[in-house]
Design a protein around this motif. Structure first.
Motif, PDB file in Angstrom:
ATOM      1  N   GLY A  35       0.865  -1.632   0.022  1.00 49.44           N
ATOM      2  CA  GLY A  35      -0.303   0.150  -0.374  1.00 49.44           C
ATOM      3  C   GLY A  35       0.761   1.241  -0.172  1.00 49.44           C
ATOM      4  O   GLY A  35       0.268   1.892   0.222  1.00 49.44           O
ATOM      5  N   VAL A  36       1.520   1.485   0.043  1.00 46.20           N
ATOM      6  CA  VAL A  36       3.375   2.354  -0.092  1.00 46.20           C
ATOM      7  C   VAL A  36       3.481   2.868  -1.657  1.00 46.20           C
ATOM      8  O   VAL A  36       4.747   1.213  -1.595  1.00 46.20           O
ATOM      9  CB  VAL A  36       3.833   2.112   1.062  1.00 46.20           C
ATOM     10  N   GLU A  37       3.157   3.849  -2.302  1.00 51.95           N
ATOM     11  CA  GLU A  37       3.650   3.705  -3.401  1.00 51.95           C
ATOM     12  C   GLU A  37       4.194   5.151  -3.501  1.00 51.95           C
ATOM     13  O   GLU A  37       5.198   5.123  -4.816  1.00 51.95           O
ATOM     14  CB  GLU A  37       2.137   4.329  -4.621  1.00 51.95           C
ATOM     15  N   TRP A  38       4.919   6.151  -2.122  1.00 54.67           N
ATOM     16  CA  TRP A  38       5.337   6.913  -2.674  1.00 54.67           C
ATOM     17  C   TRP A  38       5.677   7.716  -0.805  1.00 54.67           C
ATOM     18  O   TRP A  38       5.707   7.182  -0.373  1.00 54.67           O
ATOM     19  CB  TRP A  38       4.809   7.662  -3.456  1.00 54.67           C
ATOM     20  N   ALA A  39       7.041   8.518  -0.887  1.00 51.15           N
ATOM     21  CA  ALA A  39       7.177   8.932   0.278  1.00 51.15           C
ATOM     22  C   ALA A  39       8.148  10.434  -0.765  1.00 51.15           C
ATOM     23  O   ALA A  39       8.427  10.469  -1.465  1.00 51.15           O
ATOM     24  CB  ALA A  39       8.841   8.167   0.446  1.00 51.15           C
ATOM     25  N   ALA A  40       7.135  10.615   0.073  1.00 48.21           N
ATOM     26  CA  ALA A  40       7.690  12.433   0.289  1.00 48.21           C
ATOM     27  C   ALA A  40       8.849  13.042   1.229  1.00 48.21           C
ATOM     28  O   ALA A  40       8.690  12.932   2.642  1.00 48.21           O
ATOM     29  CB  ALA A  40       6.413  13.359   0.273  1.00 48.21           C
ATOM     30  N   PHE A  41       9.751  13.536   0.979  1.00 45.03           N
ATOM     31  CA  PHE A  41      10.994  14.341   1.115  1.00 45.03           C
ATOM     32  C   PHE A  41      11.090  15.518   1.736  1.00 45.03           C
ATOM     33  O   PHE A  41      11.564  15.944   0.319  1.00 45.03           O
ATOM     34  CB  PHE A  41      12.123  13.701   1.859  1.00 45.03           C
ATOM     35  N   THR A  42      10.839  16.515   2.685  1.00 41.76           N
ATOM     36  CA  THR A  42      10.857  17.487   2.740  1.00 41.76           C
ATOM     37  C   THR A  42      12.007  18.426   3.885  1.00 41.76           C
ATOM     38  O   THR A  42      11.836  17.263   4.803  1.00 41.76           O
ATOM     39  CB  THR A  42       9.734  18.052   2.639  1.00 41.76           C
ATOM     40  N   PHE A  43      11.905  19.463   3.906  1.00 43.09           N
ATOM     41  CA  PHE A  43      13.389  20.186   4.658  1.00 43.09           C
ATOM     42  C   PHE A  43      12.116  20.527   5.614  1.00 43.09           C
ATOM     43  O   PHE A  43      10.870  21.315   5.746  1.00 43.09           O
ATOM     44  CB  PHE A  43      13.710  21.253   4.226  1.00 43.09           C
ATOM     45  N   THR A  44      12.338  20.586   7.001  1.00 43.83           N
ATOM     46  CA  THR A  44      12.044  21.368   8.190  1.00 43.83           C
ATOM     47  C   THR A  44      13.456  22.409   8.195  1.00 43.83           C
ATOM     48  O   THR A  44      14.159  21.556   8.878  1.00 43.83           O
ATOM     49  CB  THR A  44      11.462  21.043   9.083  1.00 43.83           C
ATOM     50  N   ASP A  45      13.461  23.596   8.127  1.00 43.47           N
ATOM     51  CA  ASP A  45      14.940  24.657   8.385  1.00 43.47           C
ATOM     52  C   ASP A  45      16.222  23.437   7.632  1.00 43.47           C
ATOM     53  O   ASP A  45      15.832  23.597   6.390  1.00 43.47           O
ATOM     54  CB  ASP A  45      14.987  24.186   9.490  1.00 43.47           C
ATOM     55  N   ASN A  46      16.828  23.315   7.707  1.00 41.79           N
ATOM     56  CA  ASN A  46      17.902  22.524   7.398  1.00 41.79           C
ATOM     57  C   ASN A  46      17.942  21.412   7.338  1.00 41.79           C
ATOM     58  O   ASN A  46      18.923  20.401   7.010  1.00 41.79           O
ATOM     59  CB  ASN A  46      19.109  23.066   7.420  1.00 41.79           C
ATOM     60  N   LYS A  47      17.003  20.282   8.265  1.00 47.56           N
ATOM     61  CA  LYS A  47      16.567  19.139   8.280  1.00 47.56           C
ATOM     62  C   LYS A  47      15.806  18.064   7.276  1.00 47.56           C
ATOM     63  O   LYS A  47      14.675  18.808   7.080  1.00 47.56           O
ATOM     64  CB  LYS A  47      16.339  18.774   9.656  1.00 47.56           C
ATOM     65  N   LEU A  48      16.026  17.600   6.376  1.00 50.90           N
ATOM     66  CA  LEU A  48      15.556  16.688   5.689  1.00 50.90           C
ATOM     67  C   LEU A  48      15.634  15.381   6.173  1.00 50.90           C
ATOM     68  O   LEU A  48      15.939  14.364   6.551  1.00 50.90           O
ATOM     69  CB  LEU A  48      16.909  16.245   4.371  1.00 50.90           C
ATOM     70  N   GLY A  49      13.426  14.826   5.772  1.00 52.09           N
ATOM     71  CA  GLY A  49      13.152  14.738   5.980  1.00 52.09           C
ATOM     72  C   GLY A  49      12.214  13.318   6.042  1.00 52.09           C
ATOM     73  O   GLY A  49      11.689  13.657   4.516  1.00 52.09           O
ATOM     74  N   VAL A  50      11.369  12.320   6.260  1.00 47.80           N
ATOM     75  CA  VAL A  50      10.490  11.765   5.860  1.00 47.80           C
ATOM     76  C   VAL A  50       8.472  13.034   6.079  1.00 47.80           C
ATOM     77  O   VAL A  50       8.762  12.688   7.369  1.00 47.80           O
ATOM     78  CB  VAL A  50      10.521  10.523   6.223  1.00 47.80           C
ATOM     79  N   THR A  51       7.900  13.569   4.682  1.00 41.67           N
ATOM     80  CA  THR A  51       7.414  13.750   5.372  1.00 41.67           C
ATOM     81  C   THR A  51       6.447  13.223   5.675  1.00 41.67           C
ATOM     82  O   THR A  51       5.368  12.937   6.625  1.00 41.67           O
ATOM     83  CB  THR A  51       6.777  15.285   4.186  1.00 41.67           C
ATOM     84  N   ALA A  52       6.268  11.731   4.238  1.00 44.35           N
ATOM     85  CA  ALA A  52       5.105  11.310   4.522  1.00 44.35           C
ATOM     86  C   ALA A  52       4.928  10.212   3.788  1.00 44.35           C
ATOM     87  O   ALA A  52       5.619  10.408   2.665  1.00 44.35           O
ATOM     88  CB  ALA A  52       3.653  12.024   4.401  1.00 44.35           C
ATOM     89  N   THR A  53       4.376   8.854   3.743  1.00 47.06           N
ATOM     90  CA  THR A  53       4.356   7.880   2.712  1.00 47.06           C
ATOM     91  C   THR A  53       2.855   7.680   2.145  1.00 47.06           C
ATOM     92  O   THR A  53       2.116   8.211   2.794  1.00 47.06           O
ATOM     93  CB  THR A  53       5.019   7.073   2.950  1.00 47.06           C
ATOM     94  N   GLY A  54       2.665   6.825   1.615  1.00 48.59           N
ATOM     95  CA  GLY A  54       1.120   6.705   0.802  1.00 48.59           C
ATOM     96  C   GLY A  54       0.959   6.233  -0.442  1.00 48.59           C
ATOM     97  O   GLY A  54       1.785   5.576  -1.025  1.00 48.59           O
ATOM     98  N   ASP A  55      -0.243   5.948  -0.978  1.00 48.39           N
ATOM     99  CA  ASP A  55      -0.572   5.517  -2.568  1.00 48.39           C
ATOM    100  C   ASP A  55      -1.091   6.025  -3.162  1.00 48.39           C
ATOM    101  O   ASP A  55      -0.972   6.313  -4.718  1.00 48.39           O
ATOM    102  CB  ASP A  55      -1.844   4.135  -2.332  1.00 48.39           C
ATOM    103  N   ASP A  56      -2.047   7.652  -2.950  1.00 48.19           N
ATOM    104  CA  ASP A  56      -2.309   8.573  -3.883  1.00 48.19           C
ATOM    105  C   ASP A  56      -1.488   8.937  -4.356  1.00 48.19           C
ATOM    106  O   ASP A  56      -1.334  10.121  -3.611  1.00 48.19           O
ATOM    107  CB  ASP A  56      -3.956   8.571  -2.949  1.00 48.19           C
ATOM    108  N   PHE A  57      -1.442   9.782  -5.937  1.00 48.04           N
ATOM    109  CA  PHE A  57      -1.088  10.479  -6.391  1.00 48.04           C
ATOM    110  C   PHE A  57      -1.596  12.473  -6.069  1.00 48.04           C
ATOM    111  O   PHE A  57      -0.408  12.673  -5.627  1.00 48.04           O
ATOM    112  CB  PHE A  57      -1.012  10.607  -7.999  1.00 48.04           C
ATOM    113  N   ASP A  58      -2.641  12.271  -5.699  1.00 48.90           N
ATOM    114  CA  ASP A  58      -2.944  13.984  -5.438  1.00 48.90           C
ATOM    115  C   ASP A  58      -2.134  14.077  -4.126  1.00 48.90           C
ATOM    116  O   ASP A  58      -1.839  15.295  -3.866  1.00 48.90           O
ATOM    117  CB  ASP A  58      -4.389  13.997  -5.825  1.00 48.90           C
ATOM    118  N   SER A  59      -2.389  12.732  -3.263  1.00 48.04           N
ATOM    119  CA  SER A  59      -1.680  13.361  -1.728  1.00 48.04           C
ATOM    120  C   SER A  59      -0.454  13.950  -1.730  1.00 48.04           C
ATOM    121  O   SER A  59       0.123  14.819  -1.311  1.00 48.04           O
ATOM    122  CB  SER A  59      -2.167  11.835  -0.439  1.00 48.04           C
ATOM    123  N   PHE A  60       0.419  12.721  -2.584  1.00 45.29           N
ATOM    124  CA  PHE A  60       2.044  12.608  -2.989  1.00 45.29           C
ATOM    125  C   PHE A  60       1.936  14.051  -2.801  1.00 45.29           C
ATOM    126  O   PHE A  60       3.085  15.375  -2.618  1.00 45.29           O
ATOM    127  CB  PHE A  60       1.882  11.777  -4.068  1.00 45.29           C
TER     128      PHE A  60
END
Length: 156
Positions: A35-60
């Protein structure tokens, strides 16, 4: 030239990367039937981490706004009726409101990501929200995939 009385401000631009969490999300995307089709990795200040995972493109897509910068890793199904294959896309997003300094850092930040995410078919630099579509991602994967056999029926 004396710098007496002058305050010099240095910005800490070093990127901290949550490697373990990113590797875990990467492995989840590569796994089948979880059920995991994608992962989003974004920055909070200068820290890069996992924002979310999921299966729906619009959510990605929703994790990459005009003030955000980061990376996406997504599984795209390709092939024809005879053969389905998973292909993986690493996308880079820098929103239009991101500062010049942070935009410039993305090339070195991408190198840090590619130390972790090594299985990919296509790399995309998404320039604007219009390119952030499933159709665009699929078209780029198809272009990179080479031969397109299809049904064998030709229009004459």
């Amino acid at each position: 030239m004396s710098s007496e009385g002058q305050t010099i401000t240095r910005h800490n631009m070093a990127t901290a990367v949550d490697k373990e969490a990113i590797k875990e999300a990467y492995n989840e995307v590569m796994a089948d039937k979880n059920g995991v089709e994608w992962a989003a990795f974004t920055f909070t200040d200068n820290k890069l981490g996992v924002t979310a995972t999921g299966d729906d493109f619009d959510s990605f897509k929703s994790h990459f706004g005009p003030d955000d910068r980061g990376f996406g890793y997504i599984k795209i199904m390709t092939g024809d009726e005879m053969s389905k294959r998973s292909k993986f896309v690493l996308s880079t997003w820098v929103g239009p409101n991101v500062s010049v300094m942070k935009k410039a850092k993305m090339s070195t930040d991408k190198a840090l990501m590619k130390e972790i995410i090594q299985n990919l078919s296509v790399e995309l630099q998404i320039e604007n929200a219009n390119e952030f579509s499933m159709d665009h991602f699929k078209a780029e994967v198809d272009k990179a995939g080479g031969a397109r056999y299809g049904t064998g029926v030709r229009d004459l």
